[in-house]
Design a protein around this motif. Sequence first.
Motif, PDB file in Angstrom:
ATOM      1  N   ASN A  33       0.798  -1.239   0.000  1.00  0.00           N
ATOM      2  CA  ASN A  33       0.000   0.000   0.000  1.00  0.00           C
ATOM      3  C   ASN A  33       0.821   1.274   0.000  1.00  0.00           C
ATOM      4  OD1 ASN A  33      -2.551  -1.480   0.328  1.00  0.00           O
ATOM      5  ND2 ASN A  33      -1.740  -1.905   2.365  1.00  0.00           N
ATOM      6  N   CYS A  34       2.103   1.181  -0.352  1.00  0.00           N
ATOM      7  CA  CYS A  34       2.919   2.392  -0.400  1.00  0.00           C
ATOM      8  C   CYS A  34       2.784   3.108  -1.743  1.00  0.00           C
ATOM      9  CB  CYS A  34       4.383   2.056  -0.130  1.00  0.00           C
ATOM     10  SG  CYS A  34       5.170   1.063  -1.419  1.00  0.00           S
ATOM     11  N   GLY A  35       2.078   2.524  -2.697  1.00  0.00           N
ATOM     12  CA  GLY A  35       1.936   3.114  -4.024  1.00  0.00           C
ATOM     13  C   GLY A  35       2.964   2.611  -5.013  1.00  0.00           C
ATOM     14  N   ASN A  80      -5.210  -4.031  -1.633  1.00  0.00           N
ATOM     15  CA  ASN A  80      -4.792  -3.590  -0.325  1.00  0.00           C
ATOM     16  C   ASN A  80      -4.632  -4.729   0.662  1.00  0.00           C
ATOM     17  OD1 ASN A  80      -4.790  -0.681  -0.766  1.00  0.00           O
ATOM     18  ND2 ASN A  80      -6.953  -1.005  -1.203  1.00  0.00           N
ATOM     19  N   ASP A 103       6.001   5.201   1.825  1.00  0.00           N
ATOM     20  CA  ASP A 103       4.804   5.993   2.090  1.00  0.00           C
ATOM     21  C   ASP A 103       5.207   7.142   2.998  1.00  0.00           C
ATOM     22  OD1 ASP A 103       2.405   7.083   2.837  1.00  0.00           O
ATOM     23  OD2 ASP A 103       1.438   5.174   3.323  1.00  0.00           O
ATOM     24  N   SER A 141       8.277   2.774   6.927  1.00  0.00           N
ATOM     25  CA  SER A 141       8.986   2.567   5.666  1.00  0.00           C
ATOM     26  C   SER A 141      10.491   2.556   5.861  1.00  0.00           C
ATOM     27  CB  SER A 141       8.598   3.663   4.666  1.00  0.00           C
ATOM     28  OG  SER A 141       7.205   3.649   4.405  1.00  0.00           O
ATOM     29  N   ASN A 182       6.704   8.661  -1.640  1.00  0.00           N
ATOM     30  CA  ASN A 182       5.427   8.763  -2.329  1.00  0.00           C
ATOM     31  C   ASN A 182       4.378   9.420  -1.432  1.00  0.00           C
ATOM     32  OD1 ASN A 182       3.626   8.379  -4.452  1.00  0.00           O
ATOM     33  ND2 ASN A 182       2.980   6.379  -3.700  1.00  0.00           N
ATOM     34  N   MET A 183       3.317   9.935  -2.066  1.00  0.00           N
ATOM     35  CA  MET A 183       2.202  10.610  -1.391  1.00  0.00           C
ATOM     36  C   MET A 183       2.635  11.905  -0.713  1.00  0.00           C
ATOM     37  SD  MET A 183       0.169   7.341   0.222  1.00  0.00           S
ATOM     38  CE  MET A 183       0.157   5.763  -0.619  1.00  0.00           C
ATOM     39  N   SER A 201       4.544  11.812  -6.296  1.00  0.00           N
ATOM     40  CA  SER A 201       3.148  11.427  -6.097  1.00  0.00           C
ATOM     41  C   SER A 201       2.749  10.550  -7.272  1.00  0.00           C
ATOM     42  CB  SER A 201       2.229  12.656  -6.014  1.00  0.00           C
ATOM     43  OG  SER A 201       0.868  12.240  -5.960  1.00  0.00           O
ATOM     44  N   GLU A 242      -2.039  -4.198   6.479  1.00  0.00           N
ATOM     45  CA  GLU A 242      -2.120  -2.745   6.469  1.00  0.00           C
ATOM     46  C   GLU A 242      -3.544  -2.309   6.125  1.00  0.00           C
ATOM     47  OE1 GLU A 242      -0.973   1.286   6.447  1.00  0.00           O
ATOM     48  OE2 GLU A 242       0.065  -0.500   7.134  1.00  0.00           O
ATOM     49  N   PRO A 255      -5.051   0.758   4.750  1.00  0.00           N
ATOM     50  CA  PRO A 255      -4.679   2.049   4.169  1.00  0.00           C
ATOM     51  C   PRO A 255      -5.731   3.104   4.458  1.00  0.00           C
ATOM     52  CG  PRO A 255      -5.563   0.617   2.484  1.00  0.00           C
ATOM     53  CD  PRO A 255      -5.470  -0.210   3.719  1.00  0.00           C
TER      54      PRO A 255
END
Length: 661
Positions: free
Chosen positions: A15-17, A34, A92, A99, A118-119, A148, A473, A475
Motif C-alpha cells: 500500500n505504499c503506491g 490492499n 509511504d 517505511s 510517495n504521497m 506522487s 495494512e 490504508p
Amino acid sequence: MGAESVTVCFTGNPNCGKTTLFNAYTGAGKKTANWPGVTVALSEGSLMHRGRLVHLVDTPGIYSLDPYTMEETVTRQCIRDQKADVIIHVADALLLERSLFLTMQLLAEGRPMVLALNMMDLVRERGMDIDTEGLSRLLGGIPVIPVSARRRTGLEELMDVAVEAARARRMADGSSCFVSGARYSVYRSHSAHSDGPAYGDGPSGSGGSWHGPVSARELHDRARQLAAACIRYRGSPAQNKRNTDPSVGRVLDSFTDRADRLLAHPVWGIPIFFGILALVFFLTFSAGGFLRGYFERGLAMLSAYILELLGRCRVSGWIISLVSDGILAGVGGVLGFLPNIAILFLALAFLEDSGYMARIAWVMNGTMASAGLSGKAVLPVLLGFGCTVPAVLASRILENEKDRRRTILMTPFMSCSARLPVYVLFAGMFFPEASAAVIGGLYVLGVLAALGTAWAAWKAGREEPYEDILLMELPEYRWPDLGTVVSCAWERVRDYLEKAGTTIFLASLVLWFFLHLGPQGAAWDVSESFAAVLGRGLAPVLVPAGLGAWQTAVALLTGLSAKEVVVSSFFILYGAGNRGAGGGHEALAASLAAGGFTGASALALLVFCLLYTPCAAAMGAIKQETGSLRWTVGLAVYQLFLAWICAVLVYQAASRIPGLG
C-alpha cells in the motif's frame, strides 16, 4: 547489462503506491490491491527514458527482508541475484517510520538505491513537510526524491536519478556514494545534546559514525528517530501535538478513523459490506442492462454482416451453420454480457483503490476463526470473487499445511466473475424485478457454503485451530485514481475477452460438432447427435432438481471447461444465439419454457452452477498446490454431490411457491 539499458527494481511496503508508480511508468494496468498475497511473483515492464531502455521490475510488497513469507523470499532473491542495476525503494511519506525500517535493511544489501517518498502531496495537504536533503544525509547520501504516483508528479526526476545511480555505480566499480554505508544500518550522532539523529557526513563525518548490524528492535528505534528528525510541521506546536502522531506523521481522528468506526466495526461491518455488494449488483443490472441493449444491437449487426458476406462468397451450408449456430451463437452469447461484466469490474476496482476492500478482510477475520481458520485465510478467499486460480495460489501465504488445504476447500465456492454471465442470464430472464437480490443471495450462499465446508473439515480432523495472527495494512481512505481504476478494470475485461476468443471459441466449435455428428454419422436432427446421447444419459440424475432436459445436462457438462461456456452452450443447444438485439434471450426463454423449465428450475440451475466443480484451470491449480490427485478428485466429487443436493432442495421447495413451480 547492455550499454544502453538499465534494470530498475521497485521495492516497498504494501500500500505504499509501488505498483501505482510501476503502472505510471509502464502503463501495464497491473492490479493493485490492499492486502498481502496479491502479488506473489515479479512483474516486469519497460520504457524508453531519454533514449535509454529501462527495464522495470515490480516486487511483492513486504515489511522486511526476513524470509518468513513468500513475498519476502521473492523480493529478497530479486535483490540479491544482482540482476537489478538500481533499487527504487518506494516509501509511504505518511508512514515514514514504518517505511524506513525496510530502507535500512535495503541499505545493508550494498546495492545502488534511490528512496522515493510517495504521497508527498498528501503530506503537504496535512500541513507537514519532510526534509529530503537531511534524510538523504542521514541515510549515507542516497538520493531521496519526493513523488506522487497518483498525480504523476516527480516521476521524471525520479527516473533521471535512478538511471544516474545505476550509471555511477558502474563507473565507480561499486564505490559510488549511493551505497556508502553498505552493510551498515543508519548514521547515529554522538552528540549528547541531541534528542535524535543529527545531520552528518556519514562514516567520514566528524560528529558521528556508522554502526554495524543491529537487532530489529534497534532498527525500529532508529527508524523512529529518523522520522522524527526529518518531519516538519506547519502551524502551532500545540495544534500539531494534538492532531498528529509526530513519529509517523499520521493525523489523529482523521476521516479514516471516523469511517472505520462504522465500516470496520466487528458487528456492523459485515452487513454494511453486503449492503455495498447489493448496490454494486444494482448498478451492474441497471446501468449494465441499459448498455447491453445497444451492445447486443451492435453484435446483431455484425453477425448479420458476416452471414451476408459468407452468402455472397457462396460458402457451403455446413460452414455457414458452423459460423452462425456455433461460433456466433456461442461467443456472441457470452460477449453480450460484456457491459455488465465491465461495470462490475469498475465497481470492484473502485472499492479496491479506495482502501475499502482491506476492511472486508479485517471484519471477516473473526468469521474465519469460527471455521477453525487463521486470519490470513480471508485473503485468498476474497480473491476468489475475482478468479479461483489466483485465489488457490494465494493460499501459499498460510504456513500450516492443513490450514492451507481448508482454505483451498473454500475458494471454489466464491462466485468468480466467470459465473456472473450465468447469473445475469437466468436471473434476468426469470426474475427481472429481483435480479440483484437473486444474485446477491447467490454470493451469500457461496460464502456460507465455504464456511460450512471449512468448519466441517476442521471438526472432522479433530484438531485445534492453528493460531496465526492476521497482520495487514489498513490504508487510509482516498478518492480512487481514475486511471488506476480504469486500468485495473480493463485488465480484467481483457482477460474476459481473451477467454471468449480462446476457451469459449473452442468449446463452441466442439459443441457444434457434437450436435451435428452422431452414431450414424452426420446428424441433421440434433436429437440424434452425440451430444443428445450423452445428455440423455445424464438427464435422469438432474430430474429431481427440475433440470431433466438433455440440453441442460450438456450445458452444465461443458461448464467444466469454463463457467461462461454454460451460457454459450444454452444459446447453441436451443438455437437462440442469432436472433437480433434481445431476440436471442427471448427465444431462449421461450424454448426453455416450452420444455417445462420454470422459475424453480432457474433457481436450482443457479445454485448448481454456484456450487458444482470449478473449471479445469482451477482444478489444475488445486492439484498443483495440494500435490495430491486423490484430494483434488475428492474435492470435485464433493462439490458435485453438494451442488446436486442443494439444487434438489431448492427446486423442491421453490416449486411449491405460486408463480415459480
